[in-house]
Design a protein around this motif. Structure first.
Motif, PDB file in Angstrom:
ATOM      1  N   ASP A   1       8.687  18.113  -1.610  1.00  0.00           N
ATOM      2  CA  ASP A   1       9.021  16.934  -0.813  1.00  0.00           C
ATOM      3  C   ASP A   1       9.099  15.738  -1.769  1.00  0.00           C
ATOM      4  O   ASP A   1       8.076  15.312  -2.318  1.00  0.00           O
ATOM      5  CB  ASP A   1       7.940  16.703   0.244  1.00  0.00           C
ATOM      6  CG  ASP A   1       8.243  15.527   1.153  1.00  0.00           C
ATOM      7  OD1 ASP A   1       9.121  14.715   0.821  1.00  0.00           O
ATOM      8  OD2 ASP A   1       7.574  15.410   2.205  1.00  0.00           O
ATOM      9  N   PRO A   2      10.276  15.160  -1.984  1.00  0.00           N
ATOM     10  CA  PRO A   2      10.399  14.075  -2.964  1.00  0.00           C
ATOM     11  C   PRO A   2       9.689  12.798  -2.559  1.00  0.00           C
ATOM     12  O   PRO A   2       9.544  11.883  -3.375  1.00  0.00           O
ATOM     13  CB  PRO A   2      11.912  13.861  -3.051  1.00  0.00           C
ATOM     14  CG  PRO A   2      12.436  14.328  -1.733  1.00  0.00           C
ATOM     15  CD  PRO A   2      11.566  15.481  -1.337  1.00  0.00           C
ATOM     16  N   HIS A   3       9.239  12.727  -1.310  1.00  0.00           N
ATOM     17  CA  HIS A   3       8.561  11.525  -0.826  1.00  0.00           C
ATOM     18  C   HIS A   3       7.044  11.611  -0.977  1.00  0.00           C
ATOM     19  O   HIS A   3       6.342  10.661  -0.625  1.00  0.00           O
ATOM     20  CB  HIS A   3       8.927  11.276   0.640  1.00  0.00           C
ATOM     21  CG  HIS A   3      10.410  11.172   0.879  1.00  0.00           C
ATOM     22  ND1 HIS A   3      11.169  10.103   0.459  1.00  0.00           N
ATOM     23  CD2 HIS A   3      11.284  12.031   1.467  1.00  0.00           C
ATOM     24  CE1 HIS A   3      12.432  10.284   0.789  1.00  0.00           C
ATOM     25  NE2 HIS A   3      12.536  11.454   1.399  1.00  0.00           N
ATOM     26  N   ILE A   4       6.545  12.745  -1.466  1.00  0.00           N
ATOM     27  CA  ILE A   4       5.114  12.845  -1.756  1.00  0.00           C
ATOM     28  C   ILE A   4       4.890  12.373  -3.181  1.00  0.00           C
ATOM     29  O   ILE A   4       5.512  12.891  -4.114  1.00  0.00           O
ATOM     30  CB  ILE A   4       4.596  14.275  -1.553  1.00  0.00           C
ATOM     31  CG1 ILE A   4       4.655  14.637  -0.065  1.00  0.00           C
ATOM     32  CG2 ILE A   4       3.165  14.417  -2.070  1.00  0.00           C
ATOM     33  CD1 ILE A   4       4.149  16.029   0.248  1.00  0.00           C
TER      34      ILE A   4
ATOM     35  N   TRP B   1       2.890   1.820  -7.347  1.00  0.00           N
ATOM     36  CA  TRP B   1       2.514   3.208  -7.133  1.00  0.00           C
ATOM     37  C   TRP B   1       1.700   3.400  -5.859  1.00  0.00           C
ATOM     38  O   TRP B   1       1.874   4.397  -5.150  1.00  0.00           O
ATOM     39  CB  TRP B   1       1.754   3.759  -8.342  1.00  0.00           C
ATOM     40  CG  TRP B   1       0.325   3.275  -8.469  1.00  0.00           C
ATOM     41  CD1 TRP B   1      -0.130   2.218  -9.186  1.00  0.00           C
ATOM     42  CD2 TRP B   1      -0.817   3.857  -7.829  1.00  0.00           C
ATOM     43  NE1 TRP B   1      -1.484   2.083  -9.044  1.00  0.00           N
ATOM     44  CE2 TRP B   1      -1.933   3.081  -8.224  1.00  0.00           C
ATOM     45  CE3 TRP B   1      -1.007   4.948  -6.984  1.00  0.00           C
ATOM     46  CZ2 TRP B   1      -3.225   3.366  -7.784  1.00  0.00           C
ATOM     47  CZ3 TRP B   1      -2.295   5.227  -6.544  1.00  0.00           C
ATOM     48  CH2 TRP B   1      -3.385   4.449  -6.944  1.00  0.00           C
ATOM     49  N   TRP B   2       0.818   2.447  -5.541  1.00  0.00           N
ATOM     50  CA  TRP B   2      -0.037   2.626  -4.366  1.00  0.00           C
ATOM     51  C   TRP B   2       0.750   2.481  -3.050  1.00  0.00           C
ATOM     52  O   TRP B   2       0.349   3.042  -2.029  1.00  0.00           O
ATOM     53  CB  TRP B   2      -1.215   1.651  -4.393  1.00  0.00           C
ATOM     54  CG  TRP B   2      -0.843   0.205  -4.339  1.00  0.00           C
ATOM     55  CD1 TRP B   2      -0.627  -0.552  -3.220  1.00  0.00           C
ATOM     56  CD2 TRP B   2      -0.632  -0.656  -5.451  1.00  0.00           C
ATOM     57  NE1 TRP B   2      -0.287  -1.831  -3.566  1.00  0.00           N
ATOM     58  CE2 TRP B   2      -0.299  -1.937  -4.928  1.00  0.00           C
ATOM     59  CE3 TRP B   2      -0.701  -0.491  -6.833  1.00  0.00           C
ATOM     60  CZ2 TRP B   2      -0.022  -3.029  -5.749  1.00  0.00           C
ATOM     61  CZ3 TRP B   2      -0.436  -1.583  -7.650  1.00  0.00           C
ATOM     62  CH2 TRP B   2      -0.100  -2.827  -7.112  1.00  0.00           C
ATOM     63  N   GLU B   3       1.885   1.772  -3.111  1.00  0.00           N
ATOM     64  CA  GLU B   3       2.733   1.684  -1.923  1.00  0.00           C
ATOM     65  C   GLU B   3       3.398   3.030  -1.654  1.00  0.00           C
ATOM     66  O   GLU B   3       3.463   3.484  -0.505  1.00  0.00           O
ATOM     67  CB  GLU B   3       3.778   0.591  -2.119  1.00  0.00           C
ATOM     68  CG  GLU B   3       3.184  -0.800  -2.230  1.00  0.00           C
ATOM     69  CD  GLU B   3       4.222  -1.854  -2.566  1.00  0.00           C
ATOM     70  OE1 GLU B   3       4.371  -2.821  -1.775  1.00  0.00           O
ATOM     71  OE2 GLU B   3       4.896  -1.720  -3.602  1.00  0.00           O
ATOM     72  N   ARG B   4       3.900   3.662  -2.718  1.00  0.00           N
ATOM     73  CA  ARG B   4       4.468   5.006  -2.555  1.00  0.00           C
ATOM     74  C   ARG B   4       3.388   5.992  -2.114  1.00  0.00           C
ATOM     75  O   ARG B   4       3.633   6.878  -1.301  1.00  0.00           O
ATOM     76  CB  ARG B   4       5.106   5.471  -3.861  1.00  0.00           C
ATOM     77  CG  ARG B   4       6.336   4.684  -4.269  1.00  0.00           C
ATOM     78  CD  ARG B   4       7.118   5.401  -5.353  1.00  0.00           C
ATOM     79  NE  ARG B   4       8.196   4.584  -5.864  1.00  0.00           N
ATOM     80  CZ  ARG B   4       9.377   4.422  -5.260  1.00  0.00           C
ATOM     81  NH1 ARG B   4       9.605   5.044  -4.122  1.00  0.00           N
ATOM     82  NH2 ARG B   4      10.316   3.662  -5.818  1.00  0.00           N
ATOM     83  N   ASP B   5       2.201   5.844  -2.679  1.00  0.00           N
ATOM     84  CA  ASP B   5       1.101   6.742  -2.346  1.00  0.00           C
ATOM     85  C   ASP B   5       0.723   6.631  -0.870  1.00  0.00           C
ATOM     86  O   ASP B   5       0.458   7.642  -0.211  1.00  0.00           O
ATOM     87  CB  ASP B   5      -0.101   6.415  -3.234  1.00  0.00           C
ATOM     88  CG  ASP B   5      -1.229   7.406  -3.083  1.00  0.00           C
ATOM     89  OD1 ASP B   5      -0.979   8.614  -3.271  1.00  0.00           O
ATOM     90  OD2 ASP B   5      -2.362   6.994  -2.764  1.00  0.00           O
ATOM     91  N   ALA B   6       0.715   5.432  -0.331  1.00  0.00           N
ATOM     92  CA  ALA B   6       0.374   5.235   1.083  1.00  0.00           C
ATOM     93  C   ALA B   6       1.416   5.885   1.994  1.00  0.00           C
ATOM     94  O   ALA B   6       1.071   6.553   2.984  1.00  0.00           O
ATOM     95  CB  ALA B   6       0.258   3.744   1.389  1.00  0.00           C
ATOM     96  N   LEU B   7       2.692   5.713   1.672  1.00  0.00           N
ATOM     97  CA  LEU B   7       3.747   6.344   2.462  1.00  0.00           C
ATOM     98  C   LEU B   7       3.669   7.866   2.341  1.00  0.00           C
ATOM     99  O   LEU B   7       3.899   8.590   3.317  1.00  0.00           O
ATOM    100  CB  LEU B   7       5.114   5.851   1.987  1.00  0.00           C
ATOM    101  CG  LEU B   7       5.421   4.366   2.227  1.00  0.00           C
ATOM    102  CD1 LEU B   7       6.756   3.987   1.589  1.00  0.00           C
ATOM    103  CD2 LEU B   7       5.437   4.060   3.724  1.00  0.00           C
ATOM    104  N   SER B   8       3.351   8.329   1.139  1.00  0.00           N
ATOM    105  CA  SER B   8       3.225   9.755   0.891  1.00  0.00           C
ATOM    106  C   SER B   8       2.135  10.369   1.766  1.00  0.00           C
ATOM    107  O   SER B   8       2.330  11.411   2.398  1.00  0.00           O
ATOM    108  CB  SER B   8       2.908   9.978  -0.589  1.00  0.00           C
ATOM    109  OG  SER B   8       2.455  11.277  -0.840  1.00  0.00           O
ATOM    110  N   LYS B   9       0.982   9.726   1.788  1.00  0.00           N
ATOM    111  CA  LYS B   9      -0.137  10.273   2.559  1.00  0.00           C
ATOM    112  C   LYS B   9       0.124  10.223   4.063  1.00  0.00           C
ATOM    113  O   LYS B   9      -0.374  11.064   4.809  1.00  0.00           O
ATOM    114  CB  LYS B   9      -1.420   9.534   2.192  1.00  0.00           C
ATOM    115  CG  LYS B   9      -1.913   9.919   0.794  1.00  0.00           C
ATOM    116  CD  LYS B   9      -3.045   9.060   0.308  1.00  0.00           C
ATOM    117  CE  LYS B   9      -3.493   9.525  -1.079  1.00  0.00           C
ATOM    118  NZ  LYS B   9      -4.457   8.596  -1.698  1.00  0.00           N
ATOM    119  N   LYS B  10       0.923   9.276   4.488  1.00  0.00           N
ATOM    120  CA  LYS B  10       1.321   9.237   5.893  1.00  0.00           C
ATOM    121  C   LYS B  10       2.158  10.471   6.241  1.00  0.00           C
ATOM    122  O   LYS B  10       2.018  11.041   7.336  1.00  0.00           O
ATOM    123  CB  LYS B  10       2.117   7.949   6.167  1.00  0.00           C
ATOM    124  CG  LYS B  10       2.364   7.652   7.641  1.00  0.00           C
ATOM    125  CD  LYS B  10       3.061   6.318   7.795  1.00  0.00           C
ATOM    126  CE  LYS B  10       3.298   5.984   9.260  1.00  0.00           C
ATOM    127  NZ  LYS B  10       2.057   5.660   9.985  1.00  0.00           N
TER     128      LYS B  10
END
Length: 448
Positions: A213-216, A274-283
């Motif tokens: 999943d490229p969004h993780i 990076w933490w913005e991508r990480d938050a979306l990823s964990k969602k």
């Protein structure tokens, strides 16, 4: 491996000086290098062919389209595709693996690794032989685990020489199961539940059926991949022999979470920190496990329909929504597999669950120092929202003194590990000194 049994190797590399040594060792140690089809998502800071041609690779073709350049090389009979991407355009490890996966071309087998590895002799033949040996047990076997460690600064004989299997470690603050490992001693591959992102070997079809999943971004990748693989019908096995090594230290190497900073976003060098991508990823991962109150569309990267998420939880002994596990998961043997004949009914399942809690409690040194000299010992209690005691521990004066001596930035740490019933969660921590002359001292209280 015969000439018709090709092997697709997916390598994500982020500004990694170990990339070329990894490729060299991979090819040199392979029994059939002519059957390797290696694709690298090369996240770099200086786009140049010279890194690869200087190592001896022969450029056979290139497509320098601005949006998606691709270089093709041959090196010691292996075929290599490099997809160069400036590191400011990176979107994380799974995105890089996804970029590489797009170049899968129907190869017989697939291997996913990181760009800092070393390989056992004839690793390719041994992986294939081991995987094929499991087909009597599973129609869709997968080999995966955390490989033992190596350090490029040390001689080969100092590499770790033990196999390990993946186990549950804890639930993250987002409620996602996180993994660790424990040594394994076995004469045959051992059934597992989990997948390690840095070593996945399977049939080539795995790349298509359980695509990255490229969004993780990074954290949570492994438990999401494990659940998706299981529900697509795959069974994970832990190799009983060492097939490759992994460089875990890398303290001085460049990391995406250092580069993709607040400053880089403010200057316009990156779109998201990076933490913005990480938050979306964990969602997305929370959506996958049914935890998200406001789920997102995860499209092609959802669970399969061969088996259910409930069956995956029974297999692992985890109940993700309750943040709970069967006692054996965190017990002495650290079990990670419960086969169907052991699966309890729902009532017994719920009755046996426990919620594991582990945390390093951070306390201000100044809150402790006044009582430190006179306290004979210290009492620490963990309480729920309704003030029910969930766990208590007695710390000796020596333990507190040691914690104070190792305090960092004015904070001392006390480590707690305990279990509670799934219906109760920690809310408050209270620490209180006791001395023989004056009894109890002042209570230090903070939120869990």
């Amino acid at each position: 491996m015969t000439t018709t049994q090709t092997l697709f190797v997916n390598v994500a590399s982020y500004r990694d000086p170990e990339l070329i040594p990894t490729l060299r060792d991979m090819i040199t140690m392979a029994r059939d290098p002519q059957n390797l089809r290696i694709t690298i998502c090369w996240q770099h800071d200086n786009e140049s062919l010279s890194l690869f041609t200087g190592a001896g690779m022969q450029l056979t073709d290139s497509d320098d389209a601005a949006d998606d350049p691709v270089w093709r090389f041959e090196w010691q009979q292996a075929r290599i595709i490099v997809v160069p991407v400036h590191y400011f355009h990176s979107r994380g490890a799974c995105w890089a693996r996804f970029i590489a996966e797009r170049h899968y071309a129907g190869e017989t087998f697939s291997l996913q690794i990181d760009s800092h590895c070393r390989f056992a002799a004839h690793w390719d033949h041994r992986m294939i032989e081991m995987l094929n040996g499991l087909r009597a047990l599973s129609a869709k076997p997968v080999l995966s685990t955390y490989p033992p460690a190596y350090d490029p600064q040390e001689p080969d004989e100092k590499r770790s020489q033990f196999a390990s299997r993946l186990i549950f470690r804890e639930f993250s603050k987002e409620g996602l199961p996180m993994l660790s490992s424990t040594p394994l001693s076995s004469d045959t591959p051992v059934r597992g539940s989990y997948i390690a992102g840095g070593f996945i070997f399977a049939d080539g079809s795995f790349v298509q059926q359980v695509a990255n999943d490229p969004h993780i971004f990074f954290a949570g990748e492994e438990i999401a991949m494990a659940a998706r693989a299981f529900t697509h019908g795959y069974d994970v096995y832990t190799p009983h022999q060492i097939l490759l090594w992994h460089y875990y230290g890398r303290r001085k190497e460049n990391k995406v979470w250092s580069d993709h900073s607040r400053e880089a976003k403010s200057s316009g060098e990156i779109e998201m920190a990076w933490w913005e991508r990480d938050a979306l990823s964990k969602k997305r991962i929370r959506t996958l496990f049914g935890l998200e109150a406001d789920p997102v569309d995860i499209g092609d990267y959802s669970l399969g329909n061969a088996r259910s998420l409930r069956e995956f939880e029974r297999l692992t002994g985890l109940d993700v929504k309750r943040r709970a596990v069967l006692p054996e998961v965190i017990g002495r043997d650290k079990r990670s597999v419960f086969l169907p004949h052991e699966w309890p009914d729902d009532a017994l399942w719920a009755q046996r669950l426990v919620s594991p809690f582990g945390k390093s409690i951070k306390l201000n040194k100044t809150d402790i120092s006044d009582a430190q000299a006179t306290a004979a010992w210290w009492y620490l209690g963990v309480y729920s929202d309704n003030n029910r005691l969930l766990n208590e521990r007695k710390f000796s004066r020596e333990e507190i003194d040691a914690a104070m001596e190792s305090a960092d930035e004015g904070k001392m740490s006390l480590t707690l590990d305990f279990t509670a019933t799934p219906s109760e969660t920690p809310s408050v921590v209270r620490l209180c000194p006791f001395n023989e002359l004056n009894g109890w001292g002042a209570v230090v209280e903070q939120a869990w």
